[in-house]
Structures are given as structure tokens and as C-alpha cells.
Design a protein around this motif. Structure first.
Motif, PDB file in Angstrom:
ATOM      1  N   ILE A  79       0.858  -1.184   0.000  1.00 17.99           N
ATOM      2  CA  ILE A  79       0.000   0.000   0.000  1.00 17.99           C
ATOM      3  C   ILE A  79       0.890   1.228   0.000  1.00 17.99           C
ATOM      4  CG2 ILE A  79      -1.868   1.234   1.160  1.00 17.99           C
ATOM      5  CD1 ILE A  79      -2.578  -1.373   2.592  1.00 17.99           C
ATOM      6  N   ARG A  80       0.636   2.161  -0.929  1.00 19.80           N
ATOM      7  CA  ARG A  80       1.417   3.384  -1.013  1.00 19.80           C
ATOM      8  C   ARG A  80       0.494   4.601  -1.028  1.00 19.80           C
ATOM      9  NH1 ARG A  80       4.386  -0.173  -4.247  1.00 19.80           N
ATOM     10  NH2 ARG A  80       6.610  -0.263  -3.729  1.00 19.80           N
ATOM     11  N   ALA A  81       0.880   5.625  -0.289  1.00 13.94           N
ATOM     12  CA  ALA A  81       0.151   6.884  -0.346  1.00 13.94           C
ATOM     13  C   ALA A  81       0.321   7.493  -1.730  1.00 13.94           C
ATOM     14  CB  ALA A  81       0.678   7.835   0.727  1.00 13.94           C
ATOM     15  N   ALA A  88      -3.350  11.387   2.260  1.00 16.63           N
ATOM     16  CA  ALA A  88      -3.160  10.136   1.517  1.00 16.63           C
ATOM     17  C   ALA A  88      -2.444   9.104   2.386  1.00 16.63           C
ATOM     18  CB  ALA A  88      -2.369  10.397   0.238  1.00 16.63           C
ATOM     19  N   ALA A  89      -1.474   9.564   3.180  1.00 21.69           N
ATOM     20  CA  ALA A  89      -0.760   8.647   4.076  1.00 21.69           C
ATOM     21  C   ALA A  89      -1.687   8.104   5.159  1.00 21.69           C
ATOM     22  CB  ALA A  89       0.438   9.368   4.707  1.00 21.69           C
ATOM     23  N   ALA A  92      -3.817   5.491   3.563  1.00 24.21           N
ATOM     24  CA  ALA A  92      -3.059   4.246   3.405  1.00 24.21           C
ATOM     25  C   ALA A  92      -3.083   3.449   4.700  1.00 24.21           C
ATOM     26  CB  ALA A  92      -1.619   4.547   2.985  1.00 24.21           C
ATOM     27  N   LYS A 124       3.665   6.329   4.351  1.00 26.25           N
ATOM     28  CA  LYS A 124       4.029   6.656   2.975  1.00 26.25           C
ATOM     29  C   LYS A 124       3.928   5.396   2.125  1.00 26.25           C
ATOM     30  CE  LYS A 124       7.288  10.085   4.722  1.00 26.25           C
ATOM     31  NZ  LYS A 124       8.731  10.423   4.887  1.00 26.25           N
ATOM     32  N   GLU A 125       4.394   4.291   2.694  1.00 27.15           N
ATOM     33  CA  GLU A 125       4.192   2.987   2.064  1.00 27.15           C
ATOM     34  C   GLU A 125       4.363   1.905   3.123  1.00 27.15           C
ATOM     35  OE1 GLU A 125       7.712   1.383  -0.337  1.00 27.15           O
ATOM     36  OE2 GLU A 125       7.840   3.545  -0.667  1.00 27.15           O
ATOM     37  N   ALA A 165      -4.660   6.307  -2.625  1.00 25.85           N
ATOM     38  CA  ALA A 165      -3.613   5.369  -2.218  1.00 25.85           C
ATOM     39  C   ALA A 165      -3.640   4.230  -3.229  1.00 25.85           C
ATOM     40  CB  ALA A 165      -3.856   4.846  -0.806  1.00 25.85           C
ATOM     41  N   THR A 166      -2.490   3.661  -3.491  1.00 25.83           N
ATOM     42  CA  THR A 166      -2.432   2.547  -4.435  1.00 25.83           C
ATOM     43  C   THR A 166      -2.175   1.249  -3.693  1.00 25.83           C
ATOM     44  OG1 THR A 166      -0.060   2.896  -4.805  1.00 25.83           O
ATOM     45  CG2 THR A 166      -1.568   3.998  -6.293  1.00 25.83           C
ATOM     46  N   VAL A 167      -2.820   0.202  -4.168  1.00 22.63           N
ATOM     47  CA  VAL A 167      -2.698  -1.126  -3.566  1.00 22.63           C
ATOM     48  C   VAL A 167      -2.210  -2.099  -4.633  1.00 22.63           C
ATOM     49  CG1 VAL A 167      -3.939  -3.046  -2.483  1.00 22.63           C
ATOM     50  CG2 VAL A 167      -4.506  -0.680  -1.860  1.00 22.63           C
ATOM     51  N   ARG A 266      -0.680   0.723 -10.880  1.00 29.16           N
ATOM     52  CA  ARG A 266      -1.147   1.816 -10.035  1.00 29.16           C
ATOM     53  C   ARG A 266      -1.913   2.874 -10.820  1.00 29.16           C
ATOM     54  NH1 ARG A 266       2.249  -1.548  -8.035  1.00 29.16           N
ATOM     55  NH2 ARG A 266       3.311  -1.222  -6.069  1.00 29.16           N
TER      56      ARG A 266
END
Length: 322
Positions: A79-81, A88-89, A92, A124-125, A165-167, A266
């Protein structure tokens, strides 16, 4: 053992399906009887029996489809912000908690392998390992961009912000899946950052692994031991390389199915979490529900993932019929 268990489950579902169909036939006969009380009882049972029949038919159909080779595997969850800074963080971190609760509800083990927290409690991740029965089969649909709409904690005027956020969900790779040559690696050690006291300040336990042919870099500092961080880093590297290998194979699938399964990319917005409206929307299957608070608090992803499996099953059946 896994194949034996799956076959047992399939036979049990098939037997229950037969019993449900028998009950439906009996109820249909009772509706034609002169006994009004019995007919009313039979009519009242029909909706539940018909619902169960549909559920069992779908389970049996899904079980009979050719299985992806990696469906039984454990998974790495990254998981990344994205856009949105601190908000965003924080999102996440919320997603991490949601997946952890979902894993607990299924009896899976959830272990954070590496994390880069920010100053206000988000990430952040973060990378976690999820292990248990058929983990990747259920989590594979979560890869993509997750969008949140809400009033951030730092917002003083009550305005709604949009953040992402990306997963990425990667099947855990075994050493036989990818060949990693020692000469293709550059491994560096350095001091960890964040909390840890004197250990962090005095020892070089963090590990950075560079895979030269692909440019992939993995950094691990969660463990106090350099050896453990190296083992964790190699596990993450193998998963990422295996993902690249799998993506090449997936290119032969339909565009629709690739979007359902996800490749850890992403770029695709798959879901929106709207907190003011208590709404969650999955854009791949046009699904909307107003129970976001429950979903985030308890990790109740079962219904949504079930709908994704149903959509994938229908697509796979259409492909097999061509």
C-alpha cells in the motif's frame, strides 16, 4: 491435501444443492395441495431456498472452472500513499487496518514486513504478508488505485478533499518461480530510520537490494536483524519479479479479466470511499453501498469480493465457451 479439501468442499456443496432442489420440489407440490396452512408454510420457505440454490450453483460453477495456478498462494500486500500528502498517508493506514481486519475474519495471518510511517500516524508505504487458505484468490481484486473523499484532519474550514492510495496484491513467489542470479544483485546495508533507540543508531540492520536487470529496489528495515531484513527483502523481490512474469502471461487474457484481477498496476481507479455520504463505490462492477463505516471498522469485504468473483466467473465461462 489442498486438492483433497477442495474436492470435499465441492462434493458437500453439490450434495447440499441436491437437497435444496429436492426441498424446492416438495414445496412446489405442497403449494398445489388443498391444505392452506401447509401451502402458506411452503410459500414462506421458497425465497430462502431459492436464494440458497443460487448461492450453491455459483459456488459449484466457480469450483469447476480451471483454477489460476497462484490462487492458493499467500500474498504480499503493498500500500502506497498517492496524491494528497498527509491525508493520503492516513488513508493508506486506514486501508492497512481494513485489510488486517478482513484477514482476521478469515482466520489468516497478517504480518507487516516493512513500513515507512509519516509523522501523523499514516504510512508513505507499507508492505504486509498475508498467509492462510486461498489468500490470493480473495485479495487479488484489490490491486489498483483507491480514492478517498473526506474532510482531512488538517482541514480547518471543513472542505472535502480527494486523495488516493495505491494497492498492489502480489502472489508470494517460491524460489523455483524466478531465477535470481547473485551477480544481478547489489545489496547494501545502512542504518534504519524511525523508532528503535540505540539499536537503530548504532547498527546497520537495514538492507537495500537492487535487482540490476529490472531496476527494482527493495528496502527493508522492520526487523532488528540484518539477516532477517535481507530474507524479507528477497521475499519481496521474488514476488515483484514473479508479478512481472505473471503479467506477461496475463496479456493473453481479455482486457476485462485483466482489469478484474489486476496486475498490481497503479494507474486504474478501482474504488471510491466517500465518507460524508458513507458511500463505497467499486467502479469495475458499478457497485455502490452506503455502509462505508461498517466496512472500514470491521473489514467486511466479503460481499464486495464475492461480487467480483461472480463477475470474473461469468467472464471466464464466456471465454471458455468461445
Amino acid at each position: 491435501m489442498r486438492e483433497h479439501r477442495r474436492t470435499q468442499e465441492l462434493m458437500a456443496d453439490w450434495a447440499e444443492l441436491g437437497e435444496v432442489r429436492r426441498q424446492l420440489e416438495e414445496n412446489a407440490s405442497l403449494l398445489a395441495e388443498d391444505d392452506a396452512e401447509l401451502a402458506e408454510m411452503a410459500r414462506a420457505e421458497l425465497p430462502e431456498l431459492e436464494k440458497r440454490e443460487r448461492e450453491l450453483e455459483e459456488k459449484v460453477q466457480y469450483a469447476l472452472l480451471p483454477r489460476d495456478a497462484v490462487e492458493d498462494r499467500d500474498a504480499l500486500l503493498e500500500i502506497r500513499a498517492g496524491t494528497g500528502g498527509d491525508e493520503a498517508a492516513l488513508f493508506a493506514g486506514d486501508l492497512l487496518s481494513m485489510y488486517q481486519r478482513y484477514a482476521e475474519s478469515r482466520g489468516w495471518q497478517f504480518e507487516v514486513l516493512d513500513a515507512s510511517p509519516n509523522d501523523i500516524g499514516g504510512f508513505k508505504e507499507v508492505t504486509a504478508r498475508v498467509s492462510g487458505e486461498e489468500v490470493f484468490r480473495f485479495l487479488k481484486y484489490e490491486s489498483g488505485v483507491h480514492r478517498v473523499q473526506r474532510v482531512p484532519q488538517t482541514e480547518t474550514q471543513g472542505r472535502i478533499h480527494t486523495s488516493t492510495a495505491t494497492v498492489a496484491v502480489l502472489p508470494e513467489a517460491e524460489e523455483v518461480d524466478v531465477q535470481i542470479r547473485p551477480e544481478d544483485l547489489r545489496i547494501e546495508t545502512c542504518r534504519s530510520g524511525g523508532a528503535g533507540g540505540q539499536h537503530v543508531n548504532r547498527t546497520e540492520s537495514a538492507v537495500q537490494i537492487f535487482h540490476l536487470p529490472t531496476g527494482i529496489m527493495v528496502r527493508c528495515e522492520q526487523e532488528r536483524s540484518q539477516l532477517k531484513n535481507r530474507e524479507t527483502g528477497m521475499r519481496i523481490l521474488r514476488a515483484r519479479l514473479f508479478e512481472m512474469k505473471q503479467e506477461e502471461a496475463r496479456r493473453s487474457y481479455s482486457e476485462h479479466r485483466r482489469s478484474l484481477i489486476g496486475s498490481g498496476g497503479r494507474e486504474e481507479k478501482i474504488r471510491t470511499y466517500n465518507f460524508p455520504q458513507n458511500r463505497i463505490t467499486d467502479h469495475r462492477i458499478s457497485y455502490t453501498a452506503y455502509n462505508l463505516d461498517i466496512l472500514m471498522a470491521s473489514g467486511a469485504l466479503g460481499e464486495l469480493i464475492g461480487l467480483m468473483q461472480r463477475e470474473e466467473m461469468q467472464e471466464r465461462m464466456n471465454e471458455l465457451s468461445k
